[in-house]
Design a protein around this motif. Structure first.
Motif, mmCIF file in Angstrom:
data_model
loop_
_atom_site.group_PDB
_atom_site.id
_atom_site.type_symbol
_atom_site.label_atom_id
_atom_site.label_comp_id
_atom_site.label_asym_id
_atom_site.label_seq_id
_atom_site.Cartn_x
_atom_site.Cartn_y
_atom_site.Cartn_z
ATOM 1 N N TYR A 114 95.222 33.195 -19.824
ATOM 2 C CA TYR A 114 95.463 32.533 -18.550
ATOM 3 C C TYR A 114 94.902 31.116 -18.595
ATOM 4 O O TYR A 114 93.703 30.903 -18.512
ATOM 5 C CB TYR A 114 94.822 33.331 -17.419
ATOM 6 N N TYR B 201 95.257 42.476 -11.925
ATOM 7 C CA TYR B 201 94.380 42.842 -13.036
ATOM 8 C C TYR B 201 93.509 44.046 -12.667
ATOM 9 O O TYR B 201 93.400 45.006 -13.427
ATOM 10 C CB TYR B 201 93.515 41.635 -13.410
ATOM 11 N N VAL C 37 92.709 40.146 -19.683
ATOM 12 C CA VAL C 37 92.993 38.731 -19.419
ATOM 13 C C VAL C 37 91.874 37.895 -20.025
ATOM 14 O O VAL C 37 90.697 38.244 -19.909
ATOM 15 C CB VAL C 37 93.092 38.447 -17.906
ATOM 16 N N ILE D 137 100.581 31.435 -18.270
ATOM 17 C CA ILE D 137 100.126 32.705 -18.846
ATOM 18 C C ILE D 137 100.951 32.994 -20.089
ATOM 19 O O ILE D 137 102.186 32.974 -20.047
ATOM 20 C CB ILE D 137 100.277 33.869 -17.843
#
Length: 586
Positions: free
Chosen positions: A211, A231, A243, A290
């Protein structure tokens, strides 16, 4: 990103370094301690002109590292700072941590000259690093991307050198693994929000989202909480998902992000993130992105940001983001939209009503079957638009009783809500109603709309458009009921009206010019019949004429004023249903 073909134009000659940087009054540059360095001493060196702007500090720190590495190996490289500041104190503050040279702040003419030569095609508000050789030949206008992506390995930062490194990077992608993406020569771990180290090996076999985010941009601040919610949901149900945050801004912002994040991150002083920014071909104006890495370590072809923007929190159901799962998820969401009703949108348990004036409660079931406009706004966003919207509301309401509006407030407190709602003739969700948050998520997916927004809901409860305000502004009330078919019809009507004058002046009505105006309905002041779609209107006097009435009257007046009294063409404007057209008599 270094675009392979972006610098293929023949090298530009801007003159040797001495003549480029010198003036009659000055043949030197300065260091932060005030020392003067003769421009002639730069002969034979690769020169980087650094045009820093407000917010350049993260890149400045990276450039200092690269500069120090190159200077320790070779003395053939120099950087010259060219400030855009108008305040000398700010210049001194920026220059105080730079180990290279600078154009003196006082030489505004030279700074302007260099900006005109080198920044004509640059993106505003971004730092620029232009690489020159000793003869003044431009080696690369995209030095920032070269330094970010390749560090000292990119020296001398020519287009050819960067292209070669780019090709090597593309070949490396063929053998990409999770470790080749996340591990560097000095580090095989990531950090959690408690600053503990987490081995990259713990992520093997998982889907990993890199990210890239920049806290100072609003788009990240709105998007990040939704992504964090997704998430947490995937972790809660035990999915193999992780992540890794790659910050794109300064250290203070990084610290805030680390403390509030639920996931992992690169250490702040780790340059791997900037290299990955280049590795994954991210554009310089990408404020957040992302990149998904699959369980096999390969990059997945999924735009997760767009998926979340379209579906909001519900996007978690598309995990593991395979093409088959994405198709299945898309079909499910489509079916959900098709089955939507006004009650499923606005009813939650006992909250099955909206309010009118004086505390009146109107059950949602009484609105079923009507065309509804949801008005998302607030006291401070209404501005001058509200009076016009009230007029449009009454104009439509007078013709179609099966039409209603509901105010969805973004006001900060009850008093503000009361003040603005008092000016509205329509209904509203009560201030602070819990349905507002779910409605925002249902319609906009991410965040409350930043500007006042009109969302049209069909009699069946489905969303017609989220751009009803824009349609009002383009077409007026004739845009109602905002369906695709209606807008196509309006485009057709516009074509038919192209031959009509935009304004006319009539002896019959000698107050003001009449302006051709799109309107939902009106009473013609000429023939006293109702009109639709087009009117020759005086807004000041609330005077309307059918186009046929106005144009026939204009023809008649022109015929009467013709001194020669020649023949007037045998034609007249007639009404065919709702459209006035020109016909020629046989």
């Amino acid at each position: 990103m270094i675009e392979e073909g972006s610098n293929r134009a023949p090298p530009e000659e801007v003159g040797d370094i001495v003549s480029l940087l010198s003036t009659e009054e000055r043949d030197f540059l300065i260091r932060k301690n005030g020392d003067k360095v003769a421009i002639g001493s730069l002969e034979g060196k690769v020169i980087a002109l650094y045009f820093a702007v407000s917010g350049s500090r993260p890149f400045t720190l990276r450039l200092i590292e690269v500069y120090s590495e190159l200077r320790s190996l070779d003395n053939n490289f120099e950087i010259i700072f060219v400030t855009d500041e108008t305040n000398e104190d700010y210049f001194d503050e920026d220059f105080s941590e730079m180990p290279w040279l600078a154009i003196p702040f006082s030489d505004t003419w030279m700074r302007g000259k260099l900006e005109n030569i080198f920044l004509a095609t640059s993106l505003p508000n971004l730092p620029n690093l232009v690489i020159l050789d000793a003869n003044g030949k431009i080696l690369n206008r995209k030095g920032v991307q070269a330094v970010k992506g390749y560090g000292s390995e990119g020296f001398p930062f020519t287009v050819e050198k960067i292209r070669k490194l780019r090709e090597e990077m593309e070949n490396a992608k063929k053998d990409q693994t999770l470790r080749s993406v996340l591990v560097s020569s000095s580090r095989d771990y990531l950090i959690a929000n408690d600053r503990s180290k987490v081995s990259v090996s713990n992520l093997e076999g998982k889907i990993v989202a890199l990210y890239f985010a920049c806290r100072r941009y609003a788009c990240c601040n709105v998007f990040t909480p939704v992504f964090a919610e997704i998430y947490r949901k995937l972790k809660e149900i035990g999915e193999s998902f992780e992540v890794v945050l790659v910050r794109l801004d300064g250290e203070s912002d990084y610290d805030v992000a680390i403390e509030s994040m639920p996931w992992l991150a690169f250490p702040f002083n780790d340059n791997r993130g900037e290299k990955l920014f280049c590795y994954f071909d991210l554009q310089e104006n990408n404020h957040h992105a992302i990149i998904l890495i699959g369980p096999n370590g390969k990059t997945m072809n999924v735009d997760l940001i767009e998926l979340i923007k379209e579906y909001g929190f519900d996007a978690w159901e598309a995990f593991p983001f395979s093409q088959e799962k994405l198709h299945e998820f898309s079909e499910k969401e489509k079916a959900k939209l098709e089955s939507q009703t006004l009650e499923s949108l606005l009813v939650s348990g006992d909250l099955d009503y909206v309010i009118g004036k004086n505390g009146l409660k109107v059950p949602i079931k009484e609105l079923v079957g009507k065309t509804i406009l949801l008005y998302f706004s607030s006291m401070w966003r209404c501005g001058n638009y509200l009076p016009k919207l009230v007029e449009e509301y009454h104009e439509i309401k007078n013709v179609d009783s099966e039409f209603e509006m509901i105010y969805i407030s973004g006001d900060y407190d009850q008093d503000l809500f009361n003040k603005v709602f008092l000016r509205m003739p329509w209904l509203a969700l009560p201030f602070g109603d819990e349905r507002q948050e779910s409605l925002n998520k249902r319609i906009f997916k991410i965040g409350y709309p930043q500007n006042c927004t009109l969302v049209a809901i069909s009699p069946t409860g489905r969303i017609i458009t989220k751009e009803a305000k824009e349609l009002f502004m383009i077409h007026g009330t004739v845009a109602y009921p905002f369906t695709e078919e209606r807008i196509k019809e309006l485009e057709h009507l516009k074509e038919m009206a192209k031959g009509w004058p935009e304004k006319i002046k009539l002896d019959l009505y000698d107050e003001h010019e009449l302006v051709l105006t799109g309107c939902f309905s009106y009473d013609c002041n000429g023939c006293r019949e109702m009109g639709h779609n087009w009117s020759y209107r005086c807004e000041q006097c609330e005077f309307d004429l059918h186009p046929k009435c106005a144009l026939n009257q204009k023809k008649k007046e022109e015929g009467e004023n013709d001194e020669a009294h020649g023949e007037v063409a045998e034609e007249e404007y007639v009404c065919d249903g709702e459209v006035c057209i020109l016909e020629r008599k046989e």
